[in-house]
Design a protein around this motif. Structure first.
Motif, short mmCIF file in Angstrom:
data_model
loop_
_atom_site.label_atom_id
_atom_site.label_comp_id
_atom_site.label_asym_id
_atom_site.label_seq_id
_atom_site.Cartn_x
_atom_site.Cartn_y
_atom_site.Cartn_z
N ALA A 157 -13.29 93.10 13.14
CA ALA A 157 -14.15 93.00 14.31
C ALA A 157 -13.45 92.36 15.50
N THR A 158 -12.54 91.42 15.23
CA THR A 158 -11.88 90.70 16.33
C THR A 158 -10.52 91.26 16.69
N GLY A 159 -9.89 92.02 15.80
CA GLY A 159 -8.53 92.48 16.03
C GLY A 159 -7.50 91.38 15.93
N ARG A 160 -7.88 90.25 15.33
CA ARG A 160 -6.98 89.11 15.15
C ARG A 160 -6.68 88.91 13.66
N PHE A 191 0.98 80.25 -8.99
CA PHE A 191 0.44 81.59 -8.74
C PHE A 191 0.89 82.20 -7.41
N GLY A 192 1.74 81.51 -6.66
CA GLY A 192 2.17 82.04 -5.37
C GLY A 192 3.21 83.13 -5.52
N PRO A 193 3.65 83.73 -4.42
CA PRO A 193 3.28 83.41 -3.03
C PRO A 193 1.89 83.92 -2.68
N PHE A 194 1.29 83.26 -1.70
CA PHE A 194 -0.08 83.58 -1.32
C PHE A 194 -0.13 84.38 -0.02
N ALA A 195 -1.31 84.91 0.25
CA ALA A 195 -1.53 85.68 1.47
C ALA A 195 -1.22 84.83 2.69
N GLY A 196 -0.72 85.47 3.73
CA GLY A 196 -0.32 84.77 4.94
C GLY A 196 -1.42 84.67 5.97
N GLU A 197 -1.08 84.06 7.08
CA GLU A 197 -1.98 83.87 8.22
C GLU A 197 -3.23 83.06 7.87
N VAL A 198 -3.03 82.09 6.99
CA VAL A 198 -4.09 81.13 6.65
C VAL A 198 -3.61 79.75 7.07
N ALA A 236 -9.07 84.80 14.01
CA ALA A 236 -10.11 85.78 13.67
C ALA A 236 -11.38 85.06 13.24
N CYS A 237 -11.22 84.02 12.42
CA CYS A 237 -12.41 83.32 11.92
C CYS A 237 -12.05 81.91 11.48
#
Length: 463
Positions: A157-160, A191-198, A236-237
């Motif tokens: 929804a935000t494109g971010r 359990f990593g690596p984990f998803a980015g952009e957090v 984004a959120c």
């Protein structure tokens, strides 16, 4: 009669209905009893060792505020299956709804052949979640799955890309939600690596924040980190538990959530309330955000929504949810018809059984007992929470150092006497109390009598 612990045994008759379960604590054997020990041996041989258990007894039925095990012991339930059986395990209306739906059909997949209960659950969640704007809902199976889909919606929804979460957060066990979760053991380690952009920001933690820090000041502290380390135009959120769960039942200072929500509105980011544990009457309101009138863009619901059946949801502003292309949301089991039938009955029970008020009554009773305990025992550093989501944080002699050994010792002593008590907290030093709202005052007083005795019997050396 066949041995019920045998792998090939079958019960001679169905267990007695949960409605017939006496609402009293009863120890027929030591805990765990012989049948539970035998079943635990089977569990050790057959079940992955990574799947742990908190109370080493095997349940055969549950109802009201009691869980009965295979040895005939009845335990007072202060856990609700981790906030799931809010309306009570085996609530009669939920049982009847499930039985009726199972007799009709168990599955078609809503994405293949839709069915009315899914639509009805969406309509009800659109009605009861915060805000009077137009809303839409998508159903899933677990809380972590719903959190992931909330992030998907927000990004689309935000494109971010950037997702902001907070210290002490818990959002699930999938790859993305592990990245969003703050606690390493046992949830993330190895359990990593984990998803980015957090990205992680400081939360409001009144017990451990500088004395006198207001919610607005704590929000400003978080915003400074977000703007400096992420950039407002990249977010984004912002995803937050209105009262943090696994991280320690941390209730933010008044003003913190409204200030964060306002910052999101001003900067084009979505405010996402993870109400997996706090939602559906648990805190004395339909949703914990209602306490301060906060209206999230997206609300994540699970746990207590379906009376014990696996169901979760993302409910939010219609234009945001609809930003996702057709086929971009869903899942084979998402919104299973049996779980939807259970949810409709559970949501109705919140209203017909007066459970919002019941949660507030539980808070008064339990906080009264906990504050009295804190006056006697300085190891109780903080009493907090709302409704039937309450906790004590345990500390050492200095009044601040976390005391995880004490929390573990008290919980173990309570469990040995037939009271299910869970721990939590990033440091493991918090006792949390999540009784079903169907529990009686008598059972609550009995459970907290046991807890008082457990504190008295637990040596100060465990601090």
């Amino acid at each position: 009669m066949a041995d019920p612990t045998s792998p090939t045994s079958r019960p001679a008759a169905a267990p007695a209905a949960a409605g017939d379960l006496p609402q009293s604590r009863h120890l027929a054997t030591e805990l765990p009893g012989p049948r539970s020990r035998a079943l635990m041996d089977r569990k050790t041989s057959a079940v992955a060792s990574g799947v742990g258990t908190t109370v080493p007894v095997f349940a055969v039925r549950a109802g009201g505020g009691v869980v009965e095990d295979v040895d005939g012991n009845r335990l007072v339930d202060l856990g609700s299956g981790i906030a799931v059986t809010t309306v009570g395990a085996s609530h009669p209306a939920v049982v009847a709804a499930v039985q009726e739906q199972v007799a009709a059909f168990t599955h078609t997949c809503f994405m293949v052949t839709p069915y009315e209960p899914y639509v009805a659950v969406a309509e009800k969640l659109n009605e009861v979640t915060p805000g009077d704007h137009a809303k839409k809902t998508a159903l899933f199976s677990s809380g972590a799955e719903a959190v992931e889909n909330a992030v998907k919606i927000a990004r689309h929804a935000t494109g971010r890309d950037a997702v902001v979460v907070f210290d002490h957060a818990y959002h699930g066990r999938t790859n993305l939600t592990m990245a969003m979760t703050a606690k390493a053991m046992p949830y993330k380690s190895g359990f990593g690596p984990f998803a980015g952009e957090v990205y992680r920001a400081p939360t409001s933690y009144p017990f451990r924040d500088p004395q006198g820090m207001t919610g607005e000041q704590a929000a400003q502290r978080a915003v400074r980190v977000i703007e400096a380390q992420v950039g407002a135009d990249q977010v984004a959120c912002v995803v937050i538990e209105p009262v943090q769960g696994e991280g320690g039942f941390i209730e933010p200072a008044p003003g913190f959530l409204p200030a964060l929500a306002a910052w999101c509105r001003e900067n084009g980011a979505l405010f996402v309330a993870d109400e997996v544990q706090t939602g559906v009457a648990r805190t004395g309101d339909w949703f914990a955000c209602d306490h301060e009138g906060v209206v999230p863009d997206l609300v994540v619901v699970a746990k207590g929504v379906a009376g014990g059946m696996p169901l979760s949801a993302v409910t939010g502003r219609a234009e945001l949810v609809d930003a996702v292309h057709t086929g971009g949301l869903g899942g084979t089991y998402g919104g299973n018809p049996v779980a939807c039938a259970a949810a409709l009955a559970a949501l109705e029970a919140v209203e017909t059984d007066g459970l919002l008020q019941r949660a507030r009554d539980v808070e008064v009773l339990v906080k009264g007992r906990l504050h009295a305990l804190a006056e006697r025992d300085p190891r109780v550093g903080d009493v907090r929470g709302r409704g039937a989501m309450l906790a004590v944080e345990l500390v050492g002699e200095d009044g601040t150092t976390p005391a995880p050994a004490l929390a573990a010792g008290v919980a173990a002593a309570a469990k040995a006497q037939g009271v299910i008590v869970l721990t939590c907290g990033t440091a493991g030093n918090v006792l949390r109390f999540l009784p079903p709202l169907s529990i009686s005052d008598e059972l609550l007083h009995d459970a907290f009598d046991v807890l008082d005795a457990a504190f008295a019997a637990t040596s100060a050396s465990t601090r």
